[in-house]
Write a protein that holds these residues in place. Structure first.
Motif, PDB file in Angstrom:
ATOM      1  N   ILE A   1       3.185   6.250  -7.779  1.00 50.66           N
ATOM      2  CA  ILE A   1       2.868   5.298  -6.712  1.00 50.66           C
ATOM      3  C   ILE A   1       4.154   4.699  -6.140  1.00 50.66           C
ATOM      4  O   ILE A   1       4.305   4.583  -4.914  1.00 50.66           O
ATOM      5  N   ALA A   2       5.083   4.321  -7.017  1.00 55.22           N
ATOM      6  CA  ALA A   2       6.345   3.742  -6.550  1.00 55.22           C
ATOM      7  C   ALA A   2       7.128   4.744  -5.713  1.00 55.22           C
ATOM      8  O   ALA A   2       7.727   4.387  -4.680  1.00 55.22           O
ATOM      9  N   TRP A   3       7.164   5.983  -6.162  1.00 58.65           N
ATOM     10  CA  TRP A   3       7.884   7.032  -5.413  1.00 58.65           C
ATOM     11  C   TRP A   3       7.248   7.254  -4.052  1.00 58.65           C
ATOM     12  O   TRP A   3       7.957   7.394  -3.053  1.00 58.65           O
ATOM     13  N   MET A   4       5.934   7.271  -3.993  1.00 54.41           N
ATOM     14  CA  MET A   4       5.226   7.445  -2.729  1.00 54.41           C
ATOM     15  C   MET A   4       5.508   6.297  -1.767  1.00 54.41           C
ATOM     16  O   MET A   4       5.684   6.494  -0.562  1.00 54.41           O
ATOM     17  N   LYS A   5       5.567   5.078  -2.280  1.00 48.90           N
ATOM     18  CA  LYS A   5       5.845   3.931  -1.420  1.00 48.90           C
ATOM     19  C   LYS A   5       7.259   3.998  -0.852  1.00 48.90           C
ATOM     20  O   LYS A   5       7.506   3.597   0.290  1.00 48.90           O
ATOM     21  N   THR A   6       8.168   4.515  -1.648  1.00 48.73           N
ATOM     22  CA  THR A   6       9.548   4.655  -1.179  1.00 48.73           C
ATOM     23  C   THR A   6       9.666   5.744  -0.122  1.00 48.73           C
ATOM     24  O   THR A   6      10.362   5.571   0.885  1.00 48.73           O
ATOM     25  N   ARG A   7       8.985   6.847  -0.354  1.00 50.52           N
ATOM     26  CA  ARG A   7       9.054   7.978   0.571  1.00 50.52           C
ATOM     27  C   ARG A   7       8.217   7.773   1.829  1.00 50.52           C
ATOM     28  O   ARG A   7       8.405   8.459   2.816  1.00 50.52           O
ATOM     29  N   LYS A   8       7.237   6.898   1.795  1.00 49.08           N
ATOM     30  CA  LYS A   8       6.280   6.666   2.885  1.00 49.08           C
ATOM     31  C   LYS A   8       5.231   7.762   2.955  1.00 49.08           C
ATOM     32  O   LYS A   8       4.043   7.509   2.891  1.00 49.08           O
ATOM     33  N   VAL A   9       5.677   9.003   3.144  1.00 46.42           N
ATOM     34  CA  VAL A   9       4.744  10.135   3.208  1.00 46.42           C
ATOM     35  C   VAL A   9       5.311  11.285   2.378  1.00 46.42           C
ATOM     36  O   VAL A   9       6.518  11.393   2.176  1.00 46.42           O
TER      37      VAL A   9
ATOM     38  N   PHE B   1      -3.858  14.511  -7.202  1.00 47.05           N
ATOM     39  CA  PHE B   1      -4.998  14.121  -6.377  1.00 47.05           C
ATOM     40  C   PHE B   1      -5.786  12.987  -7.035  1.00 47.05           C
ATOM     41  O   PHE B   1      -6.272  12.082  -6.348  1.00 47.05           O
ATOM     42  N   ARG B   2      -5.902  13.012  -8.361  1.00 44.58           N
ATOM     43  CA  ARG B   2      -6.624  11.953  -9.062  1.00 44.58           C
ATOM     44  C   ARG B   2      -5.896  10.614  -8.906  1.00 44.58           C
ATOM     45  O   ARG B   2      -6.534   9.573  -8.683  1.00 44.58           O
ATOM     46  N   ILE B   3      -4.577  10.628  -8.982  1.00 45.32           N
ATOM     47  CA  ILE B   3      -3.803   9.392  -8.822  1.00 45.32           C
ATOM     48  C   ILE B   3      -3.959   8.847  -7.412  1.00 45.32           C
ATOM     49  O   ILE B   3      -4.191   7.652  -7.206  1.00 45.32           O
ATOM     50  N   LEU B   4      -3.842   9.730  -6.424  1.00 39.41           N
ATOM     51  CA  LEU B   4      -3.980   9.303  -5.031  1.00 39.41           C
ATOM     52  C   LEU B   4      -5.382   8.760  -4.760  1.00 39.41           C
ATOM     53  O   LEU B   4      -5.553   7.764  -4.058  1.00 39.41           O
ATOM     54  N   SER B   5      -6.378   9.417  -5.332  1.00 40.67           N
ATOM     55  CA  SER B   5      -7.759   8.983  -5.113  1.00 40.67           C
ATOM     56  C   SER B   5      -8.021   7.618  -5.731  1.00 40.67           C
ATOM     57  O   SER B   5      -8.721   6.785  -5.151  1.00 40.67           O
ATOM     58  N   GLU B   6      -7.468   7.394  -6.909  1.00 36.93           N
ATOM     59  CA  GLU B   6      -7.665   6.100  -7.570  1.00 36.93           C
ATOM     60  C   GLU B   6      -7.001   4.972  -6.791  1.00 36.93           C
ATOM     61  O   GLU B   6      -7.539   3.858  -6.714  1.00 36.93           O
ATOM     62  N   TYR B   7      -5.833   5.257  -6.212  1.00 37.58           N
ATOM     63  CA  TYR B   7      -5.111   4.220  -5.472  1.00 37.58           C
ATOM     64  C   TYR B   7      -5.648   4.060  -4.056  1.00 37.58           C
ATOM     65  O   TYR B   7      -5.743   2.952  -3.522  1.00 37.58           O
ATOM     66  N   GLY B   8      -6.021   5.181  -3.439  1.00 40.39           N
ATOM     67  CA  GLY B   8      -6.445   5.202  -2.044  1.00 40.39           C
ATOM     68  C   GLY B   8      -5.341   5.787  -1.175  1.00 40.39           C
ATOM     69  O   GLY B   8      -4.168   5.447  -1.355  1.00 40.39           O
ATOM     70  N   TYR B   9      -5.698   6.662  -0.266  1.00 38.59           N
ATOM     71  CA  TYR B   9      -4.677   7.349   0.528  1.00 38.59           C
ATOM     72  C   TYR B   9      -5.213   7.733   1.905  1.00 38.59           C
ATOM     73  O   TYR B   9      -6.420   7.704   2.168  1.00 38.59           O
ATOM     74  N   HIS B  10      -4.282   8.092   2.790  1.00 33.63           N
ATOM     75  CA  HIS B  10      -4.593   8.654   4.106  1.00 33.63           C
ATOM     76  C   HIS B  10      -3.956  10.037   4.184  1.00 33.63           C
ATOM     77  O   HIS B  10      -2.895  10.274   3.583  1.00 33.63           O
ATOM     78  N   THR B  11      -4.589  10.925   4.928  1.00 41.23           N
ATOM     79  CA  THR B  11      -4.053  12.261   5.173  1.00 41.23           C
ATOM     80  C   THR B  11      -3.666  12.382   6.633  1.00 41.23           C
ATOM     81  O   THR B  11      -4.386  11.896   7.508  1.00 41.23           O
TER      82      THR B  11
ATOM     83  N   TYR C   1       0.489  13.103   2.885  1.00 43.27           N
ATOM     84  CA  TYR C   1      -0.285  11.997   2.331  1.00 43.27           C
ATOM     85  C   TYR C   1       0.518  10.700   2.437  1.00 43.27           C
ATOM     86  O   TYR C   1       1.750  10.702   2.350  1.00 43.27           O
ATOM     87  N   ALA C   2      -0.203   9.602   2.621  1.00 38.68           N
ATOM     88  CA  ALA C   2       0.394   8.272   2.581  1.00 38.68           C
ATOM     89  C   ALA C   2      -0.551   7.362   1.821  1.00 38.68           C
ATOM     90  O   ALA C   2      -1.773   7.480   1.948  1.00 38.68           O
ATOM     91  N   LEU C   3      -0.008   6.478   1.015  1.00 40.94           N
ATOM     92  CA  LEU C   3      -0.864   5.550   0.278  1.00 40.94           C
ATOM     93  C   LEU C   3      -1.613   4.637   1.237  1.00 40.94           C
ATOM     94  O   LEU C   3      -1.151   4.363   2.348  1.00 40.94           O
ATOM     95  N   ARG C   4      -2.752   4.139   0.813  1.00 41.35           N
ATOM     96  CA  ARG C   4      -3.658   3.402   1.697  1.00 41.35           C
ATOM     97  C   ARG C   4      -3.019   2.195   2.356  1.00 41.35           C
ATOM     98  O   ARG C   4      -3.399   1.834   3.477  1.00 41.35           O
ATOM     99  N   ASP C   5      -2.032   1.548   1.692  1.00 39.05           N
ATOM    100  CA  ASP C   5      -1.439   0.338   2.252  1.00 39.05           C
ATOM    101  C   ASP C   5      -0.071   0.559   2.886  1.00 39.05           C
ATOM    102  O   ASP C   5       0.638  -0.391   3.202  1.00 39.05           O
ATOM    103  N   VAL C   6       0.313   1.812   3.091  1.00 44.52           N
ATOM    104  CA  VAL C   6       1.615   2.107   3.703  1.00 44.52           C
ATOM    105  C   VAL C   6       1.554   2.151   5.233  1.00 44.52           C
ATOM    106  O   VAL C   6       2.384   1.537   5.905  1.00 44.52           O
ATOM    107  N   PRO C   7       0.611   2.860   5.829  1.00 47.47           N
ATOM    108  CA  PRO C   7       0.580   2.928   7.300  1.00 47.47           C
ATOM    109  C   PRO C   7       0.411   1.550   7.946  1.00 47.47           C
ATOM    110  O   PRO C   7      -0.385   0.731   7.490  1.00 47.47           O
TER     111      PRO C   7
END
Length: 222
Positions: A10-18, A36-46, A55-61
């Motif tokens: 999750i931290a790496w994804m937030k740093t990378r944005k997408v 995919f399980r980690i992204l689904s648990e946190y929430g994501y956009h495609t 992919y981007a985490l649900r609260d990044v965009p």
């Protein structure tokens, strides 16, 4: 995967944005299903472009008022997939949408997908002048209303040899005229706010330019 590894993803994804699924798997040496399980648990956009590969985490965009966000050419929509986004744009448009209008807004090709959406009954289409086609909602009553608005707009558009108002593109002129049809008593400031809320970034000055260029007069209250 441990909770610590979960947090690192999750931290790496937030740093990378997408990121792509391939990049995530390579970075953490895990399977597709684990990521995919980690992204689904946190929430994501495609992403709706680039073959929905990012992919981007649900609260990044940081979506604009119209529900869009772009990062280095990778585009996301609050509506979800490209298909769902196209349907939403058409249904929310008072006069429907043409291929050109949709592709200008989405910044990606949409023609082939529109044919599939019509075939599947999610949208309808009607012919206008010449070979121009406008895409409308699937609901017959709404489609009739949209088509009537589109015909009103076409009557107000300038002949091909006429110039456009200074500082306005063809798309901006169409959107401003559409807003004038829907809210004939609204002033430039109010219309500009309405259009900006849809992500069009049109100024009161541009509204005034269009009104003056085509000698349009607001309807007075009885």
């Amino acid at each position: 995967m441990t909770a610590d590894r979960h947090q690192k993803v999750i931290a790496w994804m937030k740093t990378r944005k997408v990121a792509t699924m391939k990049a995530l798997r390579h970075q953490f040496q895990v399977s597709h299903m684990t990521v995919f399980r980690i992204l689904s648990e946190y929430g994501y956009h495609t992403s709706y472009n680039r073959n929905a590969a990012f992919y981007a985490l649900r609260d990044v965009p940081q979506f604009d008022p119209a529900g869009f966000w772009a990062y280095r050419g990778i585009r996301f929509s609050r509506h979800g997939s490209l298909s769902d986004t196209i349907v939403a744009l058409v249904e929310n448009a008072a006069a429907g949408q043409t291929v050109r209008e949709l592709e200008e807004r989405l910044q990606t090709r949409a023609a082939n997908l529109l044919c599939l959406l019509v075939r599947d009954g999610r949208l309808t289409q009607r012919s206008l002048q010449g070979r121009l086609v406008v895409y409308l909602a699937s609901d017959p009553r709404q489609a009739d209303q949209q088509f009537q608005h589109r015909q009103q707009l076409l009557k107000q558009l300038p002949a091909p040899q006429q110039s456009l108002p200074e500082g306005c593109s063809t798309t901006e002129v169409i959107e401003i005229l559409r807003a004038l049809v829907l809210s004939p008593r609204a002033g430039p400031d109010q219309l500009a706010r309405q259009l900006t809320a849809r992500g069009l970034h049109i100024t009161p000055g541009q509204v005034s330019q269009v009104t003056a260029h085509y000698a349009l007069k607001k309807k007075r209250r009885p």
